[in-house]
Design a protein around this motif. Structure first.
Motif, PDB file in Angstrom:
ATOM      1  N   LYS A   1       1.250  55.191 104.742  1.00  0.00           N
ATOM      2  CA  LYS A   1       0.367  54.846 103.629  1.00  0.00           C
ATOM      3  C   LYS A   1      -0.567  53.683 103.951  1.00  0.00           C
ATOM      4  O   LYS A   1      -1.360  53.276 103.119  1.00  0.00           O
ATOM      5  CB  LYS A   1       1.194  54.504 102.390  1.00  0.00           C
ATOM      6  CG  LYS A   1       2.050  55.660 101.888  1.00  0.00           C
ATOM      7  CD  LYS A   1       2.867  55.238 100.679  1.00  0.00           C
ATOM      8  CE  LYS A   1       3.733  56.388 100.184  1.00  0.00           C
ATOM      9  NZ  LYS A   1       4.558  55.989  99.020  1.00  0.00           N
ATOM     10  N   TYR A   2      -0.459  53.145 105.166  1.00  0.00           N
ATOM     11  CA  TYR A   2      -1.256  51.980 105.542  1.00  0.00           C
ATOM     12  C   TYR A   2      -1.926  52.208 106.894  1.00  0.00           C
ATOM     13  O   TYR A   2      -1.455  52.993 107.715  1.00  0.00           O
ATOM     14  CB  TYR A   2      -0.384  50.723 105.619  1.00  0.00           C
ATOM     15  CG  TYR A   2       0.208  50.311 104.293  1.00  0.00           C
ATOM     16  CD1 TYR A   2      -0.428  49.390 103.477  1.00  0.00           C
ATOM     17  CD2 TYR A   2       1.401  50.874 103.852  1.00  0.00           C
ATOM     18  CE1 TYR A   2       0.108  49.022 102.259  1.00  0.00           C
ATOM     19  CE2 TYR A   2       1.952  50.515 102.629  1.00  0.00           C
ATOM     20  CZ  TYR A   2       1.293  49.587 101.833  1.00  0.00           C
ATOM     21  OH  TYR A   2       1.827  49.231 100.621  1.00  0.00           O
TER      22      TYR A   2
ATOM     23  N   MET B   1       0.689  42.316 102.498  1.00  0.00           N
ATOM     24  CA  MET B   1       0.906  42.379 103.947  1.00  0.00           C
ATOM     25  C   MET B   1       0.618  41.025 104.589  1.00  0.00           C
ATOM     26  O   MET B   1       1.350  40.566 105.465  1.00  0.00           O
ATOM     27  CB  MET B   1       0.008  43.444 104.576  1.00  0.00           C
ATOM     28  CG  MET B   1       0.371  44.871 104.192  1.00  0.00           C
ATOM     29  SD  MET B   1      -0.352  45.351 102.602  1.00  0.00           S
ATOM     30  CE  MET B   1      -2.050  45.651 103.096  1.00  0.00           C
TER      31      MET B   1
ATOM     32  N   LYS C   1      -5.956  55.040 102.787  1.00  0.00           N
ATOM     33  CA  LYS C   1      -4.898  54.137 103.204  1.00  0.00           C
ATOM     34  C   LYS C   1      -5.360  52.684 103.065  1.00  0.00           C
ATOM     35  O   LYS C   1      -6.501  52.366 103.379  1.00  0.00           O
ATOM     36  CB  LYS C   1      -4.505  54.410 104.661  1.00  0.00           C
ATOM     37  CG  LYS C   1      -3.813  55.741 104.877  1.00  0.00           C
ATOM     38  CD  LYS C   1      -3.374  55.878 106.329  1.00  0.00           C
ATOM     39  CE  LYS C   1      -2.620  57.174 106.550  1.00  0.00           C
ATOM     40  NZ  LYS C   1      -2.149  57.299 107.951  1.00  0.00           N
ATOM     41  N   LYS C   2      -4.459  51.834 102.624  1.00  0.00           N
ATOM     42  CA  LYS C   2      -4.754  50.406 102.588  1.00  0.00           C
ATOM     43  C   LYS C   2      -4.802  49.880 104.018  1.00  0.00           C
ATOM     44  O   LYS C   2      -4.021  50.303 104.869  1.00  0.00           O
ATOM     45  CB  LYS C   2      -3.685  49.665 101.785  1.00  0.00           C
ATOM     46  CG  LYS C   2      -3.666  50.008 100.304  1.00  0.00           C
ATOM     47  CD  LYS C   2      -2.601  49.198  99.576  1.00  0.00           C
ATOM     48  CE  LYS C   2      -2.591  49.517  98.097  1.00  0.00           C
ATOM     49  NZ  LYS C   2      -1.543  48.741  97.376  1.00  0.00           N
ATOM     50  N   LYS C   3      -5.717  48.955 104.273  1.00  0.00           N
ATOM     51  CA  LYS C   3      -5.886  48.426 105.616  1.00  0.00           C
ATOM     52  C   LYS C   3      -5.426  46.967 105.702  1.00  0.00           C
ATOM     53  O   LYS C   3      -5.589  46.199 104.772  1.00  0.00           O
ATOM     54  CB  LYS C   3      -7.358  48.519 106.039  1.00  0.00           C
ATOM     55  CG  LYS C   3      -7.859  49.942 106.170  1.00  0.00           C
ATOM     56  CD  LYS C   3      -9.303  49.961 106.675  1.00  0.00           C
ATOM     57  CE  LYS C   3      -9.796  51.385 106.850  1.00  0.00           C
ATOM     58  NZ  LYS C   3     -11.183  51.432 107.382  1.00  0.00           N
TER      59      LYS C   3
ATOM     60  N   PHE D   1       6.859  48.225 105.570  1.00  0.00           N
ATOM     61  CA  PHE D   1       5.985  49.107 104.800  1.00  0.00           C
ATOM     62  C   PHE D   1       6.070  50.545 105.309  1.00  0.00           C
ATOM     63  O   PHE D   1       6.428  50.795 106.466  1.00  0.00           O
ATOM     64  CB  PHE D   1       4.532  48.624 104.887  1.00  0.00           C
ATOM     65  CG  PHE D   1       4.299  47.284 104.241  1.00  0.00           C
ATOM     66  CD1 PHE D   1       3.977  47.189 102.904  1.00  0.00           C
ATOM     67  CD2 PHE D   1       4.432  46.121 104.978  1.00  0.00           C
ATOM     68  CE1 PHE D   1       3.774  45.955 102.306  1.00  0.00           C
ATOM     69  CE2 PHE D   1       4.227  44.879 104.403  1.00  0.00           C
ATOM     70  CZ  PHE D   1       3.905  44.803 103.054  1.00  0.00           C
TER      71      PHE D   1
END
Length: 305
Positions: free
Chosen positions: A117-118, A291, A89-91, A113
């Protein structure tokens, strides 16, 4: 030793044949045999015993295979998580002084979002930790304020940490208190009027400087002062003890509720008001992620409300 060699070794052991393993691995049998021989030479052991019926593991080979499978399994886990089609997951993280508008901006950003997925994080924390989090890339964005009293100190710390302050809005100080506080009906409130009530201040640590305080007039002598470390406790103390705090006056009722008021602070010769410059900090020469860009836009939108 390479990852490919470990893959070759595991495949040969599973098939029991160099020819079958070569077919599955899409390489020639001589190349596969040469790779195994190089590995055996490097390790100083014989891994396979070759016979007319195929290959079998030696005692040393069987022991080594156990370690090889563990190592290759870890490699596959890393690839699954961090590879091109990985599930990592993107942070995105924000560290902020205790501002309800900063939380509101985070909420609006996160809504845009697919949160499955984050991995999002928001940290309402001490001023020094806001700076440290962004400097260490624990958070991409930090939210804090500068004023005449703390500017020189904070800007020096930001420079030494490789950070840049981006100004968002100027505001004068307000007295934040419960709507049933004895002073709630005042058009403006002076420092002298507040002497009989406990001043509420966000805790900055035992050894922290006045310059890290989230409230103006932090260096004043308060006869009654209570330190807290979160907004919920601060609001409870306002109700239970008629406490107050000095803040920016930018309040998000959606999160804090409508039981509280921000009354302008009336300064005097000894207790001068100070312009609070609220802004955000980021690492120098960095480009915000999608983000981060949206969070900053939401901050600007919240500060215009």
């Amino acid at each position: 030793m390479t990852i490919n060699q470990l893959s070759y070794l595991i495949t040969i052991a599973e098939t029991g044949s160099l020819n079958k393993a070569a077919e599955l691995l899409y390489i020639s049998q001589p190349s596969l045999s040469g790779a195994v021989q190089e590995l055996e030479k490097e390790l100083g052991i014989i891994i396979f015993r070759r016979t007319g019926r195929g290959v079998t593991l030696t005692t040393d080979g069987a022991e080594f295979l156990l370690y090889a499978k563990q190592l290759y399994g870890q490699y596959e886990e890393i690839l699954e998580k961090y590879g091109k089609n990985g599930r990592r997951k993107k942070k995105f993280g924000v560290s902020t002084q205790h501002y309800s508008f900063a939380v509101k901006a985070f909420v609006e950003m996160a809504k845009a979002f697919d949160m499955s997925k984050y991995e999002f994080a928001i940290r309402e924390t001490k001023t020094e930790e806001v700076i440290r989090d962004v400097s260490n890339l624990k958070s991409e964005v930090g939210v804090l304020y500068l004023c005449d009293f703390n500017r020189k100190w904070i800007e020096k710390l930001l420079r030494s940490s490789g950070l840049v302050f981006h100004h968002l809005i100027d505001c004068r100080a307000y007295v934040y208190l419960w709507k049933r506080h004895p002073l709630a009906g005042e058009a403006a409130i002076s420092f002298d009027q507040l002497r009989d009530y406990p001043c509420l201040s966000f805790e900055q640590g035992e050894n922290s400087s006045f310059y890290f305080a989230e409230e103006i007039l932090a260096d004043n002598e308060y006869s009654r002062i209570i330190r807290a470390n979160d907004r919920a406790t601060m609001l409870n103390l306002m109700i239970g003890l008629n406490g107050y705090t000095l803040c920016s006056g930018i309040i998000c009722e959606e999160l804090n509720g409508n039981d509280f008021l921000a009354v302008p602070f009336r300064d005097d010769e000894e207790n001068r008001n100070s312009i609070m410059q609220i802004g955000y900090i980021v690492k120098k020469n960095t480009i915000l992620t999608e983000m981060g860009e949206l969070y900053v836009e939401e901050l600007k939108r919240c500060l215009k409300m």
